[in-house]
Design an enzyme around this catalytic site. Structure first.
Site, short mmCIF file in Angstrom:
data_model
loop_
_atom_site.label_atom_id
_atom_site.label_comp_id
_atom_site.label_asym_id
_atom_site.label_seq_id
_atom_site.Cartn_x
_atom_site.Cartn_y
_atom_site.Cartn_z
N ASN A 1 0.97 -1.11 -0.21
CA ASN A 1 -0.03 -0.05 0.01
C ASN A 1 0.89 1.25 -0.09
OD1 ASN A 1 -1.74 1.94 0.45
ND2 ASN A 1 -2.08 1.35 2.56
N TRP A 2 0.80 1.99 -1.27
CA TRP A 2 1.87 3.04 -1.38
C TRP A 2 1.55 4.24 -0.86
CZ3 TRP A 2 4.23 2.74 -6.87
CH2 TRP A 2 5.01 1.39 -7.09
N LYS A 3 0.17 4.27 -0.33
CA LYS A 3 -0.45 5.43 0.14
C LYS A 3 -0.36 6.82 -0.69
CE LYS A 3 0.12 3.35 4.62
NZ LYS A 3 -0.11 3.67 6.13
N GLY B 1 2.58 -1.07 4.22
CA GLY B 1 2.72 0.28 3.68
C GLY B 1 4.29 0.68 3.54
N GLY B 2 4.80 1.31 4.39
CA GLY B 2 6.24 1.64 4.25
C GLY B 2 7.20 0.98 3.73
N GLY C 1 2.19 2.42 10.43
CA GLY C 1 3.23 3.36 10.49
C GLY C 1 3.90 3.85 11.69
N GLU D 1 -6.00 -4.59 10.13
CA GLU D 1 -4.73 -3.45 10.54
C GLU D 1 -5.19 -2.77 11.87
OE1 GLU D 1 -2.70 -2.59 6.64
OE2 GLU D 1 -4.30 -1.10 6.73
N HIS E 1 -9.65 1.76 4.32
CA HIS E 1 -8.33 2.02 5.14
C HIS E 1 -8.55 2.90 6.43
CE1 HIS E 1 -4.08 2.82 6.12
NE2 HIS E 1 -3.80 1.76 5.56
N SER F 1 3.14 -2.09 10.17
CA SER F 1 4.55 -2.33 10.39
C SER F 1 4.97 -3.64 9.98
CB SER F 1 4.99 -2.08 11.83
OG SER F 1 4.51 -0.56 11.92
N GLU G 1 -6.69 5.35 7.47
CA GLU G 1 -6.70 6.37 7.07
C GLU G 1 -7.63 7.10 6.39
OE1 GLU G 1 -2.96 5.95 5.39
OE2 GLU G 1 -2.10 5.35 7.40
P1 PGA Z 1 2.79 0.40 7.62
O1 PGA Z 1 1.36 0.42 6.80
O2 PGA Z 1 3.07 -1.08 6.93
O3 PGA Z 1 3.50 1.37 6.98
O4 PGA Z 1 2.44 0.18 8.95
C1 PGA Z 1 0.26 -0.60 6.62
C2 PGA Z 1 -0.88 0.12 5.99
O5 PGA Z 1 -1.33 1.14 6.31
O6 PGA Z 1 -1.47 -0.79 5.28
#
Ligand code: PGA
Length: 248
Positions: free
Chosen positions: A9-11, A233-234, A172, A166, A94, A212, A96
């Site tokens: 997930n590149w956001k 994500g990251g 994050g 999640e 998600h 994470s 966010e």
């Molecule tokens: P993260 O994000 O791996 O950076 O914690 C996961 C996500 O939001 O899908």
């Protein structure tokens, strides 16, 4: 048999140029595995990524979609628009988007139903906040998100559904749920899916853990029986670290 599925997930990261250079690097590293892999990218990157990965097994996904067919919804993207890009997945709900953009269980439900009627698979995200976990409400919250998010979904449509658990406190933050915490909740999600969809349909749903996930913890998480995959994500922004996770 559920095939393990790891999605990035590149956001809101990577311009088109950056996406293309990621794809070039990633293709050199990717030798094909037993794991299904996808990258969920910003809308502006989707077409170039689909093109870049067309001769590979790597899939592409979007990160959001509107539930209406079309209309006066400034800034939104419809299912038909996504379909023409050639993506196979779309993240829905998600945390966010729930936190900053007013996504609710009701809008998640409308989007999931729309996607399950198409050839694009929804990756429906859910998970509790730290306050909810500390207050002993994690299971209750996740159950509500599942029940409402899947309201009215016909079991025969659920084969392409992906659920991403999640915990908001692990996204994050570098603070991962322990494999046991993640496994326990994913097992609870499967039980709840059986209640909602019946055993046969629930058995086909892929359940990912996200929050994470890194090369260092991927194998501990992926080796939990109840966990079928990861939403990353990251660590998906870098071709080497994303490949290391897929190669867990
Ligand atoms: P993260 O994000 O791996 O950076 O914690 C996961 C996500 O939001 O899908």
């Amino acid at each position: 048999m559920r095939i393990p599925f790891i999605a990035g997930n590149w956001k809101m990261f990577k311009t088109k140029k950056e996406a293309v250079s990621f794809a070039e690097e990633f293709k050199k590293l990717y030798k094909g595995t037993d794991v299904k892999a996808a990258v969920c990218a910003p809308f502006t990157d989707l077409e170039v990524l689909v093109k870049a990965f067309e001769d590979t097994e790597i899939k592409v996904g979007a990160q959001n979609m509107h539930f209406a067919d079309e209309g006066a919804y400034t800034g939104e993207i419809s299912l038909a628009m996504l379909e023409e890009t050639g993506v196979d997945f779309c993240i829905v709900g998600h945390s966010e988007r729930r936190q900053y953009f007013g996504e609710t269980d009701e809008t998640v439900n409308l989007k999931v139903k729309k996607l399950l009627d198409s050839r694009i698979s929804p990756i429906m995200c859910l998970g509790e906040t730290l306050e909810e976990r500390d207050g002993g409400k994690a299971f209750e919250v996740v159950k509500r998100q599942l029940q409402k998010g899947l309201e009215g979904v016909a079991p025969e449509k659920a084969a392409s559904l992906v659920i991403a658990y999640e915990p908001v406190w692990a996204i994050g933050t570098g603070r991962t749920a322990t494999p046991q915490q993640a496994g326990e909740m994913c097992a609870f999600i499967r039980e709840t899916l059986i209640e909602i969809l019946g055993e046969e349909a629930a058995d086909m749903v892929i359940i990912q853990y996200g929050g994470s996930v890194k090369p260092e913890n991927a194998s501990d998480i992926m080796n939990m029986d109840e966990i079928d995959g990861a939403l990353v994500g990251g660590a998906s922004l870098n071709p080497e670290s994303f490949m290391a996770i897929i190669d867990f």
